[in-house]
Motif scaffolding. Structure first.
Motif, mmCIF file in Angstrom:
data_model
loop_
_atom_site.group_PDB
_atom_site.id
_atom_site.type_symbol
_atom_site.label_atom_id
_atom_site.label_comp_id
_atom_site.label_asym_id
_atom_site.label_seq_id
_atom_site.Cartn_x
_atom_site.Cartn_y
_atom_site.Cartn_z
ATOM 1 N N GLN A 156 7.577 50.989 38.260
ATOM 2 C CA GLN A 156 6.713 51.916 37.499
ATOM 3 C C GLN A 156 7.588 53.007 36.891
ATOM 4 O O GLN A 156 7.764 54.079 37.462
ATOM 5 N N MET A 157 8.094 52.734 35.717
ATOM 6 C CA MET A 157 9.129 53.609 35.170
ATOM 7 C C MET A 157 8.606 54.786 34.371
ATOM 8 O O MET A 157 9.261 55.824 34.285
ATOM 9 N N THR A 158 7.457 54.628 33.748
ATOM 10 C CA THR A 158 7.042 55.629 32.761
ATOM 11 C C THR A 158 6.197 56.732 33.397
ATOM 12 O O THR A 158 5.280 56.463 34.161
ATOM 13 N N ASP A 171 18.488 64.192 38.695
ATOM 14 C CA ASP A 171 18.719 63.256 39.806
ATOM 15 C C ASP A 171 18.428 61.814 39.371
ATOM 16 O O ASP A 171 19.169 60.890 39.693
ATOM 17 N N VAL A 172 17.315 61.636 38.677
ATOM 18 C CA VAL A 172 16.950 60.286 38.206
ATOM 19 C C VAL A 172 18.047 59.757 37.285
ATOM 20 O O VAL A 172 18.514 58.616 37.432
ATOM 21 N N PHE A 173 18.470 60.585 36.373
ATOM 22 C CA PHE A 173 19.493 60.163 35.408
ATOM 23 C C PHE A 173 20.807 59.820 36.121
ATOM 24 O O PHE A 173 21.439 58.798 35.827
ATOM 25 N N ALA A 174 21.188 60.668 37.077
ATOM 26 C CA ALA A 174 22.467 60.452 37.768
ATOM 27 C C ALA A 174 22.490 59.109 38.498
ATOM 28 O O ALA A 174 23.530 58.475 38.614
ATOM 29 N N GLY A 175 21.319 58.676 38.979
ATOM 30 C CA GLY A 175 21.301 57.436 39.750
ATOM 31 C C GLY A 175 20.761 56.245 38.989
ATOM 32 O O GLY A 175 20.516 55.192 39.578
ATOM 33 N N CYS A 176 20.575 56.390 37.702
ATOM 34 C CA CYS A 176 19.914 55.334 36.931
ATOM 35 C C CYS A 176 20.904 54.233 36.544
ATOM 36 O O CYS A 176 21.796 54.465 35.721
ATOM 37 N N TRP A 177 20.716 53.052 37.102
ATOM 38 C CA TRP A 177 21.639 51.955 36.783
ATOM 39 C C TRP A 177 21.386 51.378 35.396
ATOM 40 O O TRP A 177 22.250 50.743 34.802
ATOM 41 N N LEU A 178 20.196 51.621 34.853
ATOM 42 C CA LEU A 178 19.880 51.039 33.538
ATOM 43 C C LEU A 178 20.772 51.594 32.434
ATOM 44 O O LEU A 178 21.042 50.924 31.442
ATOM 45 N N ARG A 179 21.233 52.810 32.611
ATOM 46 C CA ARG A 179 22.056 53.432 31.559
ATOM 47 C C ARG A 179 23.397 52.746 31.422
ATOM 48 O O ARG A 179 24.118 52.942 30.452
ATOM 49 N N GLU A 180 23.759 51.974 32.436
ATOM 50 C CA GLU A 180 25.027 51.246 32.367
ATOM 51 C C GLU A 180 24.827 49.791 31.942
ATOM 52 O O GLU A 180 25.704 49.177 31.347
ATOM 53 N N MET A 192 22.191 54.416 25.272
ATOM 54 C CA MET A 192 22.695 53.945 26.575
ATOM 55 C C MET A 192 21.645 53.162 27.346
ATOM 56 O O MET A 192 21.976 52.422 28.279
ATOM 57 N N CYS A 193 20.367 53.305 26.986
ATOM 58 C CA CYS A 193 19.348 52.461 27.603
ATOM 59 C C CYS A 193 18.309 52.120 26.538
ATOM 60 O O CYS A 193 18.281 52.734 25.463
ATOM 61 N N THR A 194 17.458 51.178 26.855
ATOM 62 C CA THR A 194 16.567 50.634 25.821
ATOM 63 C C THR A 194 15.339 51.505 25.564
ATOM 64 O O THR A 194 14.590 51.243 24.637
ATOM 65 N N ARG A 195 15.132 52.528 26.383
ATOM 66 C CA ARG A 195 13.849 53.208 26.327
ATOM 67 C C ARG A 195 13.648 54.155 25.124
ATOM 68 O O ARG A 195 12.544 54.215 24.585
ATOM 69 N N PRO A 196 14.659 54.917 24.695
ATOM 70 C CA PRO A 196 14.379 55.883 23.630
ATOM 71 C C PRO A 196 13.770 55.291 22.352
ATOM 72 O O PRO A 196 12.776 55.846 21.848
ATOM 73 N N PRO A 235 20.886 64.589 31.063
ATOM 74 C CA PRO A 235 19.904 63.525 30.816
ATOM 75 C C PRO A 235 19.497 63.460 29.354
ATOM 76 O O PRO A 235 19.652 64.416 28.585
ATOM 77 N N LEU A 236 18.930 62.328 28.986
ATOM 78 C CA LEU A 236 18.343 62.162 27.661
ATOM 79 C C LEU A 236 16.967 62.835 27.634
ATOM 80 O O LEU A 236 16.339 63.045 28.681
ATOM 81 N N ALA A 237 16.486 63.111 26.447
ATOM 82 C CA ALA A 237 15.098 63.615 26.327
ATOM 83 C C ALA A 237 14.127 62.602 26.932
ATOM 84 O O ALA A 237 13.140 62.968 27.582
ATOM 85 N N THR A 238 14.434 61.342 26.749
ATOM 86 C CA THR A 238 13.558 60.284 27.271
ATOM 87 C C THR A 238 13.478 60.313 28.794
ATOM 88 O O THR A 238 12.451 59.957 29.379
ATOM 89 N N CYS A 239 14.558 60.730 29.444
ATOM 90 C CA CYS A 239 14.594 60.711 30.910
ATOM 91 C C CYS A 239 13.511 61.597 31.515
ATOM 92 O O CYS A 239 13.087 61.349 32.651
ATOM 93 N N TYR A 240 13.077 62.621 30.796
ATOM 94 C CA TYR A 240 12.041 63.505 31.340
ATOM 95 C C TYR A 240 10.701 62.771 31.476
ATOM 96 O O TYR A 240 9.799 63.242 32.138
ATOM 97 N N ARG A 241 10.609 61.630 30.813
ATOM 98 C CA ARG A 241 9.394 60.817 30.881
ATOM 99 C C ARG A 241 9.631 59.488 31.598
ATOM 100 O O ARG A 241 8.834 58.574 31.463
ATOM 101 N N CYS A 242 10.718 59.416 32.325
ATOM 102 C CA CYS A 242 11.114 58.120 32.889
ATOM 103 C C CYS A 242 11.573 58.301 34.331
ATOM 104 O O CYS A 242 12.136 59.335 34.683
ATOM 105 N N LEU A 243 11.341 57.305 35.118
ATOM 106 C CA LEU A 243 11.740 57.353 36.526
ATOM 107 C C LEU A 243 12.924 56.426 36.815
ATOM 108 O O LEU A 243 13.286 56.219 37.970
ATOM 109 N N GLY A 244 13.497 55.855 35.765
ATOM 110 C CA GLY A 244 14.694 55.052 35.930
ATOM 111 C C GLY A 244 14.454 53.755 36.682
ATOM 112 O O GLY A 244 13.320 53.341 36.909
ATOM 113 N N GLY A 245 15.535 53.146 37.086
ATOM 114 C CA GLY A 245 15.460 51.822 37.689
ATOM 115 C C GLY A 245 15.077 51.794 39.150
ATOM 116 O O GLY A 245 14.864 50.724 39.712
HETATM 117 S S1 SF4 Z 1 15.430 57.041 29.967
HETATM 118 FE FE1 SF4 Z 1 15.046 56.134 31.982
HETATM 119 S S2 SF4 Z 1 16.206 54.226 31.974
HETATM 120 FE FE2 SF4 Z 1 17.023 55.489 30.340
HETATM 121 S S3 SF4 Z 1 18.739 56.621 31.236
HETATM 122 FE FE3 SF4 Z 1 16.916 57.918 31.401
HETATM 123 S S4 SF4 Z 1 16.111 57.493 33.437
HETATM 124 FE FE4 SF4 Z 1 17.498 55.789 32.909
#
Ligand code: SF4
Ligand code: SF4
Length: 268
Positions: A156-158, A171-180, A192-196, A235-245
């Motif tokens: 449940q990422m969003t 914290d979410v950004f630092a541990g987010c494996w999706l960015r790699e 760096m990730c598909t979400r933005p 973090p990206l602006a998108t990260c504020y709306r995302c819970l990462g991987g």
């Molecule tokens: S937007 Fe989500 S998936 Fe992308 S780097 Fe930020 S936390 Fe990770």
């Protein structure tokens, strides 16, 4: 899985794991928690010319092992074969990621051009055993490496309701494996990730989420800028709306119409 964030530069390009191009936004399924937001996005097919231009621009800067054509559901693209044809000479290892509902319509040329095929297999709708047998037969015939991904749960990422606080987002950004692992090129920008780009599309375009990507052009500092971007701590602006991987998981399910309408009325 933590991000590795080790990006050596070899022969003037940043060595990365993979690069995606999402050639369609829409899908023939409506999975809840689709990380591409596909069920909520308007239909979009990227032209083969744009796919080529995007990949060529990104590949001047990064050197990925895998090049992936993804969606939405890429097999819905009416010019899928043209997209694959333009990507083929640019790729070391070329793969398509699909739910495979349309796989039996693909010509032999589809199988000939690919090195790999990732199939997302959901509990519902279940791929018929005959389709799975077809896939395995074709993959063996054309020497395509199969990655059959059983996805019974979805992360449940969003954050639909409200953005996260600064500390939590860091914290979410630092541990987010999706960015790699999920780098993407879209409309002349590298992310760096598909979400933005999908958050941008969900919000109707020209949003702050586009600024999460690096504009790909001919400026001489571009490799350095992309390297700094990939290793940044902000973090990206998108990260504020995302819970990462690593967000909580829920059983996979298809959304109903009412849920789709409700989600469409929420702005990220
Ligand atoms: S937007 Fe989500 S998936 Fe992308 S780097 Fe930020 S936390 Fe990770
Ligand atoms: S099949 Fe994939 S792209 Fe389509 S809705 Fe499900 S998760 Fe999203």
């Amino acid at each position: 899985m933590k991000p590795l964030l080790e990006y050596p530069i070899e022969n003037g390009r940043i060595v990365t794991r993979s690069l995606e191009a999402h050639i369609v936004d829409h899908c023939n399924l409506k999975c809840a928690e689709c990380c591409s937001l596909s069920p909520m996005l308007p239909a979009r097919c990227v032209t083969p010319a744009q796919v080529k231009a995007d990949l060529e621009a990104a590949l001047k800067v990064v050197s990925p092992t895998y090049l992936k054509l993804v969606g939405g559901e890429p097999l819905l693209h009416p010019q899928l074969m043209e997209c694959i044809e333009v990507a083929r000479p640019l790729a070391n290892i070329l793969s398509v990621t699909t739910n495979a509902l349309l796989i039996e319509k693909m010509p032999d040329r589809f199988w000939q051009l690919l090195d790999g095929l990732t199939i997302s297999i959901y509990p519902k709708p279940k791929l018929p055993p005959t389709t799975l047998a077809f896939i395995k037969r074709k993959a063996a015939e054309f020497d395509v490496e199969l990655n059959l991904k059983e996805q019974s749960n979805f992360v449940q990422m969003t954050r639909w309701q409200a953005p996260a606080a600064e500390d939590e987002t860091r914290d979410v950004f630092a541990g987010c494996w999706l960015r790699e692992r999920c780098h993407i090129v879209d409309q002349g920008r590298f992310y760096m990730c598909t979400r933005p780009p999908h958050f941008d599309s969900f919000n109707g375009g020209n949003t702050k989420y586009l600024d999460d990507g690096v504009v790909l052009d001919e400026r001489p500092t571009l490799v350095t800028e992309v390297h700094q971007y990939l290793t940044r701590e902000q973090p990206l602006a998108t990260c504020y709306r995302c819970l990462g991987g690593f967000a909580d998981e829920k059983p996979h399910r298809q959304m109903n119409r009412a849920e789709l309408i409700a989600l469409g009325e929420i702005s990220l």
